[in-house]
Design a protein around this motif. Structure first.
Motif, PDB file in Angstrom:
ATOM      1  N   TRP A 194      -7.014  -7.779  -1.851  1.00  0.00           N
ATOM      2  CA  TRP A 194      -6.406  -6.461  -1.632  1.00  0.00           C
ATOM      3  C   TRP A 194      -6.497  -5.539  -2.850  1.00  0.00           C
ATOM      4  O   TRP A 194      -5.968  -4.437  -2.832  1.00  0.00           O
ATOM      5  CB  TRP A 194      -4.932  -6.625  -1.267  1.00  0.00           C
ATOM      6  CG  TRP A 194      -4.673  -7.346   0.018  1.00  0.00           C
ATOM      7  CD1 TRP A 194      -5.550  -7.586   1.028  1.00  0.00           C
ATOM      8  CD2 TRP A 194      -3.434  -7.940   0.433  1.00  0.00           C
ATOM      9  NE1 TRP A 194      -4.951  -8.277   2.055  1.00  0.00           N
ATOM     10  CE2 TRP A 194      -3.644  -8.513   1.707  1.00  0.00           C
ATOM     11  CE3 TRP A 194      -2.173  -8.037  -0.149  1.00  0.00           C
ATOM     12  CZ2 TRP A 194      -2.630  -9.169   2.402  1.00  0.00           C
ATOM     13  CZ3 TRP A 194      -1.162  -8.698   0.548  1.00  0.00           C
ATOM     14  CH2 TRP A 194      -1.394  -9.253   1.815  1.00  0.00           C
ATOM     15  N   SER A 215      -8.611  -3.607  -4.194  1.00  0.00           N
ATOM     16  CA  SER A 215      -9.196  -2.272  -4.077  1.00  0.00           C
ATOM     17  C   SER A 215      -8.228  -1.283  -3.436  1.00  0.00           C
ATOM     18  O   SER A 215      -8.312  -0.076  -3.671  1.00  0.00           O
ATOM     19  CB  SER A 215     -10.492  -2.332  -3.257  1.00  0.00           C
ATOM     20  OG  SER A 215     -10.226  -2.773  -1.931  1.00  0.00           O
ATOM     21  N   GLN A 216      -7.291  -1.794  -2.638  1.00  0.00           N
ATOM     22  CA  GLN A 216      -6.319  -0.929  -1.962  1.00  0.00           C
ATOM     23  C   GLN A 216      -4.966  -0.902  -2.662  1.00  0.00           C
ATOM     24  O   GLN A 216      -4.169   0.008  -2.448  1.00  0.00           O
ATOM     25  CB  GLN A 216      -6.136  -1.398  -0.512  1.00  0.00           C
ATOM     26  CG  GLN A 216      -7.424  -1.376   0.301  1.00  0.00           C
ATOM     27  CD  GLN A 216      -7.235  -2.014   1.662  1.00  0.00           C
ATOM     28  OE1 GLN A 216      -6.563  -1.468   2.536  1.00  0.00           O
ATOM     29  NE2 GLN A 216      -7.831  -3.194   1.845  1.00  0.00           N
ATOM     30  N   LYS A 253       0.822  -1.215   0.000  1.00  0.00           N
ATOM     31  CA  LYS A 253       0.000   0.000   0.000  1.00  0.00           C
ATOM     32  C   LYS A 253       0.853   1.261   0.000  1.00  0.00           C
ATOM     33  O   LYS A 253       0.558   2.235  -0.701  1.00  0.00           O
ATOM     34  CB  LYS A 253      -0.921   0.003   1.223  1.00  0.00           C
ATOM     35  CG  LYS A 253      -2.089  -0.965   1.156  1.00  0.00           C
ATOM     36  CD  LYS A 253      -2.913  -0.935   2.446  1.00  0.00           C
ATOM     37  CE  LYS A 253      -3.493   0.442   2.727  1.00  0.00           C
ATOM     38  NZ  LYS A 253      -4.323   0.432   3.952  1.00  0.00           N
TER      39      LYS A 253
END
Length: 409
Positions: free
Chosen positions: A188, A190-191, A167
């Motif tokens: 993960w 979407s992030q 991230k």
């Protein structure tokens, strides 16, 4: 640009042969950039420490590449001392880095994830571009090899750290071409958008490969025997490599012209040599350890190079074996005897793949190459050389620089 490459294990290649960061540094310097490699003073798999006193860090330039060694305590094997060593490098790194000019970019490598996370933290602190390079999926590797379960507290903690790295990094570079599938499997996406994920596999420094090919030649009567079809393996000989399967396959090969030549060392070598003797396996010869400089000569003398390993769920994301790229540079066909989500040699048409490896299928694939018509065999050779050009570290470094500079690929 002033670029830092942070990799716990990236000591000069004469100490430890995994030279990815050294090749990046070499070609980034040729492009006019200032590059420093930060590594632990300990040499993996060796009883050697590059700092023998209490000096906190030491600088050294080797073949034009600048290294900074962070003093860490030595270890053997994979026990608590290695875990301490991994953590020690991560917590000491910021204190060492403050003695050097502020970077314009940091490329930090996992494994281990701790030093990669510190590298991304430092990039945010200095306000420079931070690239996470993922050479090994941790903690997924721990789970895949049965070391710990998915719900183990250490695995859960490492998974959280892994997600934080992905991230917070400005870009994530995997050595496995299908690694974004892993991010989707974790839920993960979407992030961690696919737009920030890139792929730079391992490769080969063709300049060095060709130099070694000409200047470090192996004189071996078996490899030079024109009456034999030479199937060559180079690499580790440990339980995890499962070379016993190759011996089983060799026993299934019917054509007496085929000869398996195995270069390498490891804890399973004595046992396998005993098997060859006890079972009278006449078409397998173990050659022992050889310095990496001689590998180009060996693999170039093969009729078929074999990329062999034990299948693992990790291979669904792709493979990044260093030896595979030496095989490509040799310009000889490759036999890959394991399933993989993305095998560069297969993709480029330089390798036949045995997706369901067993002794009979491997033996049949070997004999298929032996009986192959000249034009088809030569096509495998030509495809290997074309792939090697694509995976030359000179080309891979240009790709890395474009990611660092946030330019379109």
């Amino acid at each position: 640009m002033n670029i830092w490459l942070i990799n716990h294990y990236a000591v000069p290649p004469q100490y430890y042969p995994l030279a990815r960061q050294t090749y990046f540094a070499k070609y980034l310097r040729e492009m006019g950039h200032t590059v420093t490699i930060f590594a632990a003073s300990t040499v993996h798999n060796a009883d050697l420490n590059l700092i023998e006193d209490k000096t906190p860090y030491r600088q050294e330039t080797v073949n034009g590449v600048d290294y900074v060694y962070v003093r860490c305590h030595g270890y053997q094997g994979n026990g608590l001392k290695r875990i301490y060593n991994i953590c020690e490098f991560a917590w000491k790194l910021p204190g060492v880095c403050k003695h050097f000019a502020k970077p314009d970019a940091i490329v930090a490598t996992s494994m281990p994830p701790t030093s990669c996370a510190v590298g991304i933290h430092l990039a945010r602190k200095y306000g420079c571009r931070g690239i996470a390079e993922i050479a090994d999926l941790w903690p997924e590797s721990i789970v895949a090899y049965g070391i710990a379960g998915r719900n183990n507290p250490a695995v859960v903690l490492l998974r959280a750290l892994e997600k934080w790295i992905y991230k917070k990094a400005d870009a994530v570079v995997f050595t496995m071409e299908e690694a974004y599938r892993y991010i989707r499997q974790q839920g993960w996406e979407s992030q961690i958008p696919e737009s920030k994920v890139f792929y730079i596999n391992n490769g080969v420094d063709l300049e060095l490969f060709h130099y070694n090919q000409q200047n470090y030649r192996v004189q071996d009567a078996d490899l030079e025997n024109p009456e034999k079809f030479h199937v060559v393996y180079t690499g580790s000989i440990r339980k995890v490599n499962n070379l016993g399967l190759l011996l089983d396959a060799a026993k299934k090969v019917k054509n007496p012209k085929v000869q398996f030549l195995i270069w390498g060392d490891g804890d399973e070598l004595p046992e396998l040599r005993q098997r060859v003797e006890n079972e009278n396996i006449q078409n397998v010869i173990f050659k022992g350890r050889v310095d990496k400089a001689y590998v180009p000569s060996i693999v170039s003398g093969a009729d078929l190079n074999i990329a062999h390993n034990s299948p693992t769920p990790l291979f669904q994301y792709g493979i990044s074996f260093n030896k595979l790229f030496d095989y490509l540079a040799a310009g000889k066909p490759i036999l890959s005897d394991f399933p993989s989500g993305h095998n560069p040699a297969v993709v480029w048409g330089a390798s036949m793949s045995v997706e369901e490896p067993d002794p009979e299928r491997i033996a049949q694939a070997v004999e298929a190459f032996l009986s192959m018509d000249t034009d088809t065999y030569q096509q495998y050779c030509d495809n290997a050389l074309r792939a090697a050009e694509a995976y030359d570290f000179k080309s891979l470094t240009k790709k890395l620089l474009s990611i660092i500079e946030k330019q379109p690929l």
